[in-house]
Scaffold this active site. Structure first.
Site, PDB file in Angstrom:
ATOM      1  CG  HIS A 125     120.998  14.317  39.622  1.00 17.16           C
ATOM      2  ND1 HIS A 125     120.117  13.816  40.256  1.00 17.16           N
ATOM      3  CD2 HIS A 125     120.935  13.987  38.314  1.00 17.16           C
ATOM      4  CE1 HIS A 125     119.504  12.945  39.713  1.00 17.16           C
ATOM      5  NE2 HIS A 125     119.751  12.999  38.495  1.00 17.16           N
TER       6      HIS A 125
ATOM      7  CD  GLU B 121     113.180  11.507  38.152  1.00 18.77           C
ATOM      8  OE1 GLU B 121     114.052  12.668  38.328  1.00 18.77           O
ATOM      9  OE2 GLU B 121     113.699  10.659  37.526  1.00 18.77           O
TER      10      GLU B 121
HETATM   11  O1  TEU Z   1     115.335  12.925  35.532  1.00 15.16           O
HETATM   12  C1  TEU Z   1     113.995  13.077  35.106  1.00 15.16           C
HETATM   13  C2  TEU Z   1     113.382  14.430  34.908  1.00 15.16           C
HETATM   14  O2  TEU Z   1     112.202  14.290  34.578  1.00 15.16           O
HETATM   15  C3  TEU Z   1     114.429  15.514  34.668  1.00 15.16           C
HETATM   16  O3  TEU Z   1     115.490  15.297  34.103  1.00 15.16           O
HETATM   17  C4  TEU Z   1     113.538  16.647  34.205  1.00 15.16           C
HETATM   18  O4  TEU Z   1     113.324  16.287  32.769  1.00 15.16           O
HETATM   19  C5  TEU Z   1     114.703  17.713  34.116  1.00 15.16           C
HETATM   20  O5  TEU Z   1     114.884  18.194  35.245  1.00 15.16           O
HETATM   21  C6  TEU Z   1     114.228  18.776  32.984  1.00 15.16           C
HETATM   22  O6  TEU Z   1     113.536  19.651  33.680  1.00 15.16           O
HETATM   23  C7  TEU Z   1     115.942  11.817  35.794  1.00 15.16           C
HETATM   24  C8  TEU Z   1     117.296  11.905  35.962  1.00 15.16           C
HETATM   25  O7  TEU Z   1     117.179  12.522  37.434  1.00 15.16           O
HETATM   26  C9  TEU Z   1     117.808  12.964  35.199  1.00 15.16           C
HETATM   27  O8  TEU Z   1     119.245  13.176  35.698  1.00 15.16           O
HETATM   28  C10 TEU Z   1     118.181  12.142  33.788  1.00 15.16           C
HETATM   29  O9  TEU Z   1     118.495  13.094  33.051  1.00 15.16           O
HETATM   30  C11 TEU Z   1     116.584  11.715  33.654  1.00 15.16           C
HETATM   31  O10 TEU Z   1     115.945  11.116  34.365  1.00 15.16           O
HETATM   32  C12 TEU Z   1     116.815  10.800  32.129  1.00 15.16           C
HETATM   33  O11 TEU Z   1     117.296   9.531  32.650  1.00 15.16           O
END
Ligand code: TEU
Ligand code: CA
Length: 553
Positions: A320, A246
């Site tokens: 999610h 990601e």
């Molecule tokens: O997501 C990273 C991330 O960049 C997103 O959470 C983004 O910041 C958010 O949609 C705000 O716009 C990952 C995971 O998918 C997420 O669920 C976690 O909260 C995050 O990392 C931290 O581990």
């Protein structure tokens, strides 16, 4: 297991997928009970979000122990059974590795808090400046990215919540710890991994204020990130497994490097630029109509450039962290079914590996919450406060959250028209949308024309068709910003895909495109009525609102 290019991945957000014991929280038992359903979709891999020991401040993305299962979700034994049962069905699990940070409840951080220098070096502790944080960087969940620890007189970095402390990947011991986690789950029989925000692991040598932005330019795709990934992959022997990183606010150039096979980093990556086209001025919390011109240009550039360099994209609209795409770029009322199918075919016929997020295959919509008490997500609750403090009214704030909250994608999976959508025998941890009475697995199984059946078809097509799985891609001019078209090619065969993101009927008169379409045979259409229209086509191509077609030659 099929190679990832012919495969489709299904994403499970465990907390909201299926509850087996009536406590209102999805669990491993729930996943196991639904493996036959997942098998019936034809998917090859399941990415399941973290279920490891965690205080759950960020629903498991705050890991307190990478080797233990959170009792809320089940036991280690059940996790092992789940992996084995899926394998027997020909489905591989991809586990979610949150390696940029740990929970502050992790034993390493607890030792660091007690002043143990060995473990302080697992994290990023720095001195402040005159009682102020070391830098002005912002946390992605709002507020400053540093938290002060009075007993140590130092600040630690947290790019996400203050209970998610960033790890120090420059410390070789941290890298070894992470390799051990991978080895453990690899030995347990998983087929791959999803790496959470993995392009943020390499921090700069010098920490300085960002006078242009929130600090991300200093740590995104950081200077050692490719080297650390290569080391992790090499030392754990996962080069042949399916892996997806990601990538937060990444660049095309870096994604090429992350995924070029000979570099030994990852199979593919998620990038998010196409999901920011409705952010006013780049701000997630400011609503705007989607900029379809940049949507087209982003897909065009990423698809064509990744192909030229032999990189590989993960294809997705939903996860999610995102609102539901049918509510966002489609129309969840008038054109619900057709727009959900159009959006599906647009993604699934491109070059890359498609991901289906639980409920997307049903056309699940945004949550429709109207009260802050209905929200559960740490980011949403923080931003409710931040937006109110910035002067928005309660009504305006709820309108923004209604469109942008991550909870829109986290409502329970809709299995039946019955109570709690068949998700749980108890009270679900988060509300169930009213529309579960008609948007649910049971009802859509019975309808041959349902969104669910359409997804099944798309998954099967990728399996059967080398053209879809491996063919080249080129974006076409349509002469209409709201209509996006591309062409897949292989061995003289051509598949032309035309999708309308317009809420009105559109006429396409571009002579080159119209000729290509007229000369071909209808391959797929988002709406049954389109087939008839297409048969009668002469000079112009007429597309109904949010409709899409694919034509083969
Ligand atoms: O997501 C990273 C991330 O960049 C997103 O959470 C983004 O910041 C958010 O949609 C705000 O716009 C990952 C995971 O998918 C997420 O669920 C976690 O909260 C995050 O990392 C931290 O581990
Ligand atoms: Ca449960």
């Amino acid at each position: 297991m099929r190679d990832f290019k012919h495969s489709t991945v299904y994403q499970i957000y465990i907390k909201s997928f299926c509850d087996s014991n009536g406590d209102g929280i999805g669990d491993l038992g729930g996943i196991r009970s639904r493996l036959p359903y997942l098998k019936s979709l034809g998917i090859d891999y399941i990415w399941v979000t973290p279920f490891f020991r965690s205080p759950m401040n960020d629903n498991g993305y705050d890991v307190a122990d990478y080797y233990e299962v959170n009792p809320m979700f089940g036991t280690l034994e059940e996790a092992m059974d789940m992996i084995r049962e899926a394998r027997e069905m020909g489905i591989g699990f991809m586990f979610d590795m949150v390696f940029n940070h740990t929970s502050t409840e992790h034993a390493w951080f607890q030792k660091a808090l007690r002043g143990d220098p060995e473990y302080m070096d697992y994290y990023i502790f720095r001195d402040g400046k005159d009682g102020q944080p070391p830098t002005n960087w912002e946390s992605k969940f709002g507020g400053n990215a540093w938290e002060y620890v009075p007993s140590l007189g130092k600040w630690y970095l947290h790019l996400f919540d203050r209970t998610q402390a960033d790890l120090n990947w420059d410390n070789p011991k941290v890298r070894e710890e992470m390799k051990n986690v991978i080895r453990f789950w690899k030995d347990a029989g998983v087929c791959g991994f999803r790496f959470d925000v993995v392009n943020l692991i390499s921090k700069p040598d010098i920490f300085e204020d960002d006078h242009e932005g929130d600090g991300r330019r200093f740590y995104t795709d950081g200077h050692h990130v490719h080297e650390y990934l290569q080391e992790l992959v090499r030392d754990t022997g996962i080069a042949e497994m399916v892996t997806v990183g990601e990538m937060s606010s990444t660049s095309l150039e870096n994604c090429i490097r992350y995924t070029m096979p000979e570099r030994g980093e990852l199979s593919m990556c998620f990038s998010f630029h196409h999901l920011k086209v409705d952010y006013a001025g780049g701000n997630k919390w400011a609503l705007a109509e989607p900029d379809l011109k940049s949507l087209r240009n982003l897909f065009g550039t990423w698809q064509e450039e990744m192909m030229k360099a032999e990189g590989w994209n993960a294809l997705f609209w939903c996860n999610h962290d995102q609102p539901r795409v049918v509510s966002r770029l489609g129309d969840d009322q008038l054109y619900w079914k057709r727009s959900a199918k159009m959006l599906a075919m647009f993604i699934h016929l491109m070059r890359g590996t498609p991901y289906i997020y639980q409920g997307e295959e049903l056309g699940m919509t945004n949550a429709g919450f109207t009260d802050i008490g209905q929200y559960r997500d740490v980011e949403s609750i923080n931003y409710h406060r931040i937006l109110r403090e910035a002067g928005l009214s309660e009504e305006e704030t709820l309108q923004v959250l209604g469109a942008r909250s991550r909870d829109n994608g986290r409502t329970p999976m809709q299995w039946t028209p019955g109570e709690n959508a068949g998700f749980s025998a108890g009270e679900p941890w988060i509300g169930v949308p009213e529309n579960h009475t008609f948007i649910n697995v049971e009802s859509e199984e019975k309808d041959p024309d349902s969104i669910l059946q359409f997804y099944r078809k798309l998954v099967a097509l990728r399996k059967e068709s080398d053209l879809i799985a491996l063919g080249g891609i080129r974006f076409l001019e349509t002469g209409n910003e709201r209509v996006i078209a591309y062409e897949r090619t292989m061995d003289g065969k051509i598949l032309t895909v035309v999708c309308s993101f317009s809420k009105e009927r559109e006429e396409i008169s571009d002579p080159v495109l119209c000729e290509r379409i007229r000369d071909g045979k209808l391959f797929l259409a988002a709406d049954a009525d389109t087939a008839a229209q297409y048969a009668e086509m002469n000079e112009k191509l007429v597309l109904a609102a949010l409709d899409g077609i694919a034509v083969a030659r």
